[in-house]
Every structure is written in C-alpha cells, then in structure tokens.
Design an enzyme around this catalytic site. Structure first.
Site, mmCIF file in Angstrom:
data_model
loop_
_atom_site.group_PDB
_atom_site.id
_atom_site.type_symbol
_atom_site.label_atom_id
_atom_site.label_comp_id
_atom_site.label_asym_id
_atom_site.label_seq_id
_atom_site.Cartn_x
_atom_site.Cartn_y
_atom_site.Cartn_z
ATOM 1 N N THR A 2 4.566 -7.251 10.417
ATOM 2 C CA THR A 2 5.485 -6.495 9.575
ATOM 3 C C THR A 2 6.937 -6.743 9.974
ATOM 4 O O THR A 2 7.223 -6.992 11.163
ATOM 5 C CB THR A 2 5.178 -4.996 9.724
ATOM 6 O OG1 THR A 2 6.255 -4.241 9.168
ATOM 7 C CG2 THR A 2 5.050 -4.571 11.179
ATOM 8 N N TYR A 60 4.582 2.315 14.733
ATOM 9 C CA TYR A 60 3.910 1.332 13.874
ATOM 10 C C TYR A 60 4.402 -0.075 14.200
ATOM 11 O O TYR A 60 3.609 -0.997 14.424
ATOM 12 C CB TYR A 60 4.177 1.659 12.397
ATOM 13 C CG TYR A 60 3.713 0.563 11.471
ATOM 14 C CD1 TYR A 60 2.366 0.239 11.386
ATOM 15 C CD2 TYR A 60 4.630 -0.161 10.703
ATOM 16 C CE1 TYR A 60 1.936 -0.783 10.545
ATOM 17 C CE2 TYR A 60 4.208 -1.177 9.866
ATOM 18 C CZ TYR A 60 2.859 -1.490 9.795
ATOM 19 O OH TYR A 60 2.444 -2.507 8.984
#
Ligand code: UDP
Length: 332
Positions: free
Chosen positions: A117, A141
């Site tokens: 990501t 995350y």
C-alpha cells in the site's frame, strides 16, 4: 500453471481471480470470509475457507494443486480500524503473512505477488511518490504491510523465491462486466461513500478537511481502477515467470484528483445533487498522495485501460446499483 489467490473473495482479490479465469489460468482461492463474500467466487473455482496462517490447510492446498505461485491479497485494510486495533492488524496482516511465507517456502513456491500500500510512505511532502522515497508509515496498517514487505524481501534472499510487491494507491471502481465490485458493508472509502450518497444509501457525504495546501483545499489522491490493478498483478506474474528479479512497484496512474473533483464527478455521472458537508480533517490524512508509476510501466510493461475518473465512478455506481437491487429483491 495454477495460481493461489489468497483473499480471492475480497474486493481486489476477486477481480484478480476473474482475470486469471478469463485468461484460462487455473485458480485456487483461500479466504477466511471475515470481510470477503463466498458468492464472489464462482462454483467452478476451488475454494477453501480458512486463514493463510493455518499451515496445515495452506500446505495441503499447495500440495494438492501443485502450486508454485501465490498472489497474496488476504488482509485487513481499514486504516482507522488499525489505529483502534493495532495488534489485531499485526496478527492478521503481518504474523499471518509470516506463516504463509514459511508454508509457501516449505512447499516449493517460487513466485509471490504481494499486495502492499501507499500507506507505507506515510506523510510525504512531494508532488509524486517514488519507490525510493523513505517509508515511514503513520498507521499500524501501513506498518503491518511494511513489515510484511521486509519479511518477504529477507525470505526471498535466503530461499529460491522471487516476488513483486505492488504498493496500491486509491483503488476504486468495479469489474466492467459487473461480476464483482466493492461489497464491503459500511465501507469508508471516498468513491464508494460518494456513490452511496448519490443513491440515497447515505444521507450525505462529508469532506474531511477543506484547508489543505492543495488547489481546492481538499486532499488529493491517485484513484486507480480496480481492473487496472488486477492487470498489474497479471503483468507481475508474467514478469516473474520470465525469470526477472524481484521488484517493489507503485500501483497508481501518476495523476491526482481532489475530494471535490471526485464528488463533482459522482454528481455528474449519477445526476444526483446529494448533500455535501465540510467537516474537519480526518486524523492521519496526508494532503497529497500521487504515485510515480513509471517503474510499473517500464518493468512490467503495464498499460492501464481505465485511466479515467468518469469510468471509475460509472463502474462504482453501476456496482452499487446492483448491490441495492439485490438487497431490494431479497427484502421482498
Ligand atoms: N474522504 C472524505 N470523505 C469520505 C471519505 C473519504 O472526504 O467520506 C477523503 C479522505 O479524507 C481522503 C480521501 O477522501 O482525503 C481518500 O480517502 P479514502 O478513505 O478513500 O482513502 P485513503 O486515501 O485514506 O486510503
């Protein structure tokens, strides 16, 4: 050559599963269905419900299907949730991936494609983000994915394994053939939230922050069509099969749209003038996150086909209408 798709019942994984199936490549799916949907996987594709951390299950699946290639999507992906439950995110994303890598290596897997990501970069004050820029995530995350990248790098160096890491920017839209799309209930992502507001599923849309140092004061992101993300994974598999070296690549288009741009497009495409409210900034949002995607194009030969905000929004809207119609039918 059969491909294992972990998280194949989820949003991006299901697009990859269909793409491989369309190409005539045999596919096997593992998904724990925590956020994925069983009905996203057609009946003719072998499906195993379980965790990628379940070494007995994954080992059996790898051996039974003679798998040498894994595309690993299975993960928890909501940034604010990771702030509330960091240990849950480290368990589900980092620790589970470690087990998957170990099982894969023990069973002779040679090629690995991993979903990472843009959140690994954190707050970068830059027009576009290159892969060489520092990785200092600002959320659990982002860290959970960065730590997984590091494990994969080190494991690949020690074993006979090559990988491609794709760092996704803002994935949106749906399968142009409308077989799958973003089905998460209570999704928080902008395009999904905006099309839901357009259809009256949400009463209004909030703009989180209007005082950023951007042309219109709202945040700028690189929205990429999910079909082009799936295509990048196929290109990554072909790249690895041709024996080329491991790579970490941004997966975006290299151009940005503001929150206001996206809202304007959703209003234009839907014809709905839904209420929009200006709200304070959301914690942890960088002002601008846009990919430098030259490496993805150069190294994999990736040629996106849906680099158009109108198309992204139109497909997201059509999918949301389909979900709504299915709900209405089941409520009757
Ligand atoms: N955003 C917004 N309203 C919403 C959802 C998102 O203004 O209802 C903004 C968010 O603050 C960010 C951008 O839209 O600036 C993209 O957010 P999203 O959650 O889609 O993806 P992220 O960039 O956080 O991964």
């Amino acid at each position: 050559m059969t491909v294992l798709v972990t998280g194949g019942a989820g949003y991006i994984g299901s697009h990859m599963m269909y793409r491989l199936a369309d190409m005539g490549e045999p596919v096997v799916v593992i998904d724990n269905l925590q956020t994925g949907f069983r009905e996203s996987v057609p009946g003719n594709i072998p499906f195993y419900q379980g965790s990628v951390a379940d070494k007995a299950l994954v080992g059996r699946v790898l051996r039974e299907h003679g798998l040498k290639t894994v595309v690993h999507f299975a993960a928890s992906t909501v940034v604010p949730d990771s702030v509330r439950d960091p240990l849950g995110y480290y368990a589900n994303n980092t620790v589970a991936s470690r087990a998957l890598f170990e099982t894969a290596i023990e069973n002779g897997v040679k090629q690995f494609v991993f979903s990472s990501t843009a959140a690994v970069y954190g707050q970068l004050d830059s027009e576009v983000v290159t892969e060489a820029m520092p990785t200092v995530p600002v959320s659990p995350y982002g860290w959970s994915k960065l730590m997984t990248e590091v494990m994969l790098r080190d494991a690949a160096a020690a074993h006979d394994l090559n990988y491609v890491v794709l760092r996704y920017f803002n994935v949106a839209g749906a399968d142009p053939a409308m077989r799958t799309g973003q089905s998460t209930v209570a999704a928080t992502h902008l395009v999904k939230a905006a099309v839901q507001a357009a259809l009256g599923i949400r009463p209004k849309l909030e703009i989180f922050g209007t005082d950023y140092a951007t042309p219109d004061g709202s945040c700028v992101r690189d929205y990429i069509h999910v079909a082009d993300v799936a295509a990048a994974h196929v290109d990554a598999l072909l790249y690895l099969r041709s024996g080329r070296p491991s790579a970490i690549l941004n997966c975006g288009y290299g151009r940005g749209f503001s929150v206001r741009d996206v809202i304007g497009m959703v209003k234009a495409v839907s014809g709905s003038d839904f209420p929009v409210i200006e709200s304070p900034r959301r914690a942890g949002d960088p002002a601008r996150v846009v990919a430098d995607s030259r490496l993805l194009r150069e190294r994999l030969g990736w040629q996106p086909k849906h680099d158009d905000l109108r198309t992204i929004v139109a497909h997201a809207l059509a999918w949301e209408r389909k979900l709504l119609a299915a709900q209405t039918v089941s409520a009757v």
